[in-house]
Design an enzyme around this catalytic site. Structure first.
Site, PDB file in Angstrom:
ATOM      1  CG  ASP A 169      39.311-166.129  92.345  1.00  0.00           C
ATOM      2  OD1 ASP A 169      39.342-165.069  91.696  1.00  0.00           O
ATOM      3  OD2 ASP A 169      40.213-166.994  92.286  1.00  0.00           O
ATOM      4  CD  GLU A 177      36.891-164.111  88.589  1.00  0.00           C
ATOM      5  OE1 GLU A 177      37.505-163.103  88.177  1.00  0.00           O
ATOM      6  OE2 GLU A 177      37.408-164.956  89.342  1.00  0.00           O
TER       7      GLU A 177
END
Length: 729
Positions: free
Chosen positions: A368, A404
């Site tokens: 993330d 990401e």
């Protein structure tokens, strides 16, 4: 008075021996100590601390505080004989309270061990859990006033667990990147309403390991599950005050502990074994396990957040601080950012990653806001310590790594920039496909790159097409059904006045907002869903599906359902009972079977646009509706139709035995126009005839007969449809 004297005075506990122990490994490890005595070694990095107390808790909550007096390289450690698995514990760390310089030690607060491998109890956030006086009358300086109330009754405890790491009966699938199909799911949301899973296992790791859950995955044909965060996480105060919870889990506080609320085996260590059994069951079915991990920030938030772990251990050592050290550098939008440049923070992250691979059996990670981890002192740096350590680590460099590739800080958008070891979520793929099917692309230049592996982003440094993780939807945003049913977000249930969630949805509601009984609109919506899914699964790169999209799941227009631990966030397993939804599921399964069968759809190298043999065709060609190859002018011109020819005659590379790889050739026609259009099928040398095998204008693909169409003849392309034709001749 010494810490030991103060401890004895406070607790009145009988003396418990603490032997010197060892500074490694960090955390709590049950083992045989000196003279064969069983016990647990405790080790905690607390760089600037003045003293550390180990706090052991009995079944009735009685606390025994044991000073750790041994200090080696800023690690406080000790071996406590007689402490066995199941023992609950925490730490109190002593030091200066000087928020203006970033020092926030407060021994009144019980702290979770960053290396705790199991956590017992829920994070509640009463005032006692904050290191500062939360309700101080002068709020602008509240974070500078130390709160001396004891937080121990209100916070979870770490749990000593038994090392049981026998993986001799486990067989990792080791699916090659090019053959991978990722299925993003939430452990609780995927299993909570599944009728084939026993009720007491729904919402748990054991529920995901159940044959009923695994059967759906194997029948569908995915090769990996990407689990939304399963590290121990906490719920934010603003959610708890509204009677909600953090459902997604992007608020980590324990990087070694499986989230206890997903355990059907208890929370005093049983969650660890249950997680391992889940991984083994998925592996046995040929499915890899990828974890969505949140190492960019923690649940402690900004300076007004709670004191749960790292902030009280060494605030300045763990977090990026601003020039005004009271404040946190926030590249995440969550209040804080871990200072990954610091060696001990980098060690925490890499130790955690290796633990999940070697002791918990996982096969990869999706990071993330990975750009936040790649920052050096300020800027994103692809030579940063984090990326360098990963690249040379003998364990981590062999697992699947997905970035990401952005964060919320300046210069944080880094799609296409991560080094060759990494794959990336490709949001440019998402945007181009969404815009094409809603009629918002000015031309098809970008779409051509996205369908063929995004060579403009990834054809450098040895990167391959599978560096692109292609997706149309993800957990964050509309579901696929909502993407074709809503043009505006409808997040009122989140209690934030519909201000949360993105406004850049690139969606089209097909004529009316939300659910409708209009059969024409519903027919169009179902076709658009089929178009998106078919486009995704025919594109070069690694496709990622979101759980439930294959059967028309809806979140009622909520594009930020992070706090919806209810029917909004759970899969509705009754959807396949509807014939239309069943047909969608069948189409997805058929497309995945087609993908697994044909290597031309799973290329391991980028297209060259040139013949791969003297008498061969170009490996990739693009055609206009007139049956002519596209020119530069065609790429720049507005159009609703694009055809892609994939040659399977001479695929670069060889199979495992060294033999050349050959396959059928295909022509995919994507038509986003509202009216049917003639398409002139290319003639020789491209083909003598074409066999229509997928037509998304048909509601039910299972009964559509395979039809042959002569080359060099027109074919009517239905409005808003994908046609896939197999080449003959």
């Amino acid at each position: 008075m010494t810490v030991a004297d103060a401890t004895a005075a406070r607790t009145g506990a009988s003396p418990t021996p603490v032997w010197p122990g060892a500074p490694t490994p960090l955390g709590a490890r049950f083992r045989a100590g000196p003279r064969g005595a069983e016990g647990t070694n405790f080790a905690l990095w607390a760089g600037g601390a003045e003293a550390v107390e180990l706090c052991l808790f009995g079944p009735d909550g009685t606390e025994t505080r044991l000073p750790l007096t041994e200090l080696t390289h800023q690690i406080w450690h000790g071996f406590v004989p007689g402490v066995r698995p199941g023992q609950r514990y925490g730490y109190r760390v002593h030091g200066r309270w000087d928020p203006w310089t970033g020092a926030r030690w407060n021994p009144a607060k019980l702290l979770l061990d960053p290396y705790a491998r199991a956590v017992d109890g829920d994070f509640r956030l009463p005032p006692e859990v904050y290191g500062h006086v939360r309700d101080w009358p002068d709020q602008p300086v509240a974070d500078t006033v130390r709160d001396t109330r004891d937080s121990a009754p209100h916070v979870p405890k770490g749990v000593v667990v038994h090392d049981d790491d026998d993986w001799s009966d486990d067989r990792r699938p080791k699916t090659p990147w090019a053959d991978s199909v990722i299925y993003e799911l939430h452990v609780r949301g995927f299993t909570k309403r599944h009728p084939g899973i026993p009720e007491h296992l729904r919402g748990t790791y054991a529920g995901l390991a159940h044959p009923a859950a695994i059967d759906h995955l194997t029948t569908l044909g995915v090769t990996a599950v990407e689990l939304l965060p399963v590290h121990q996480f906490a719920h934010e105060d603003h959610l708890l005050r509204r009677g909600l919870k953090n459902h997604w889990g992007y608020n980590s506080i324990g990087y070694f502990a499986p989230h206890a609320a997903y355990s059907a085996s208890g929370t005093t260590g049983g969650q660890v074994g249950e997680f391992k059994r889940m991984v083994k069951a998925l592996h046995a079915a040929g499915i890899e396990v990828i974890l969505d991990v949140v190492y960019n920030h923690t649940a402690e938030a900004g300076e007004l957040g709670p004191m749960l772990s790292l902030r009280g251990i060494d605030n300045r050592g763990y977090y990026r601080l601003q020039g005004d050290a009271r404040r946190y550098a926030d590249y995440t939008g969550c209040g804080n950012t871990l200072h990954v440049v610091q060696p001990h923070v980098l060690r925490l992250i890499t130790d955690s990653l290796r633990y999940w691979v070697t002791e918990m059996g996982v096969d990869g990670f999706r990071f993330d806001l990975a750009a936040a981890l790649a920052r050096s002192m300020h800027d994103v740096d692809m030579l940063s310590p984090f990326l360098a350590v990963i690249a040379q680590d003998p364990v981590l460099r062999r697992v699947k790594l997905i970035a990401e590739p952005w964060d919320v800080g300046s210069g944080g958008y880094q799609v296409g920039a991560f080094p060759p070891l990494w794959a990336e979520w490709n949001d440019r793929y998402r945007d181009a496909v969404r815009d094409f099917w809603r009629g918002a692309l000015p031309d098809v230049r970008d779409l051509g790159y996205r369908l063929s592996g995004s060579s403009d982003l990834y054809a450098w440094g040895g990167r391959r097409p599978y560096a692109s993780v292609n997706f149309v939807t993800a957990h964050d945003g509309f579901t696929l059904r909502d993407l074709v049913s809503y043009e505006q977000k409808h997040n009122e249930a989140n209690g934030e006045g519909n201000r949360d969630g993105t406004d850049d949805n690139r969606s089209w509601n097909c004529g009316t907002e939300g659910e409708t009984d209009d059969p024409a609109i519903n027919t169009l919506r179902n076709r658009q869903i089929r178009n998106h899914l078919t486009t995704l699964l025919l594109s070069t790169g690694v496709p990622m599906l979101v759980a439930g999209d294959e059967m028309g799941r809806t979140q009622n227009g909520n594009n930020n359902a992070y706090c919806q631990d209810n029917e909004i966030g759970w899969l509705d397993w009754s959807l396949p009972d509807d014939p239309g939804r069943r047909a969608l599921l069948d189409l997805t399964t058929r497309l995945l079977t087609l993908r697994h069968t044909h290597p031309v759809l799973r290329r391991r190298v980028h297209f060259s646009g040139r013949p791969q043999a003297v008498d061969g065709l170009r490996d990739l060609a693009w055609f206009t509706p007139h049956g002519t190859e596209m020119t530069d002018a065609d790429w720049w011109a507005p159009t609703a139709t694009l055809a892609m020819y994939l040659s399977g005659r001479d695929i670069p590379g060889r199979d495992a035995t060294g033999a050349p790889v050959t396959d059928d050739s295909f022509l995919a026609i994507l038509h986003a126009g509202a009216d049917p259009t003639p398409f002139h099928l290319p003639g020789t040398p491209w083909a003598r005839s074409y066999e229509l095998i997928v037509d998304t204008s048909a509601e039910d693909q299972s009964t559509a007969p395979a039809t042959l169409h002569p080359a060099d003849h027109p074919l009517t392309t239905p409005p808003r449809s994908v046609l896939l034709l197999k080449v003959h001749g």
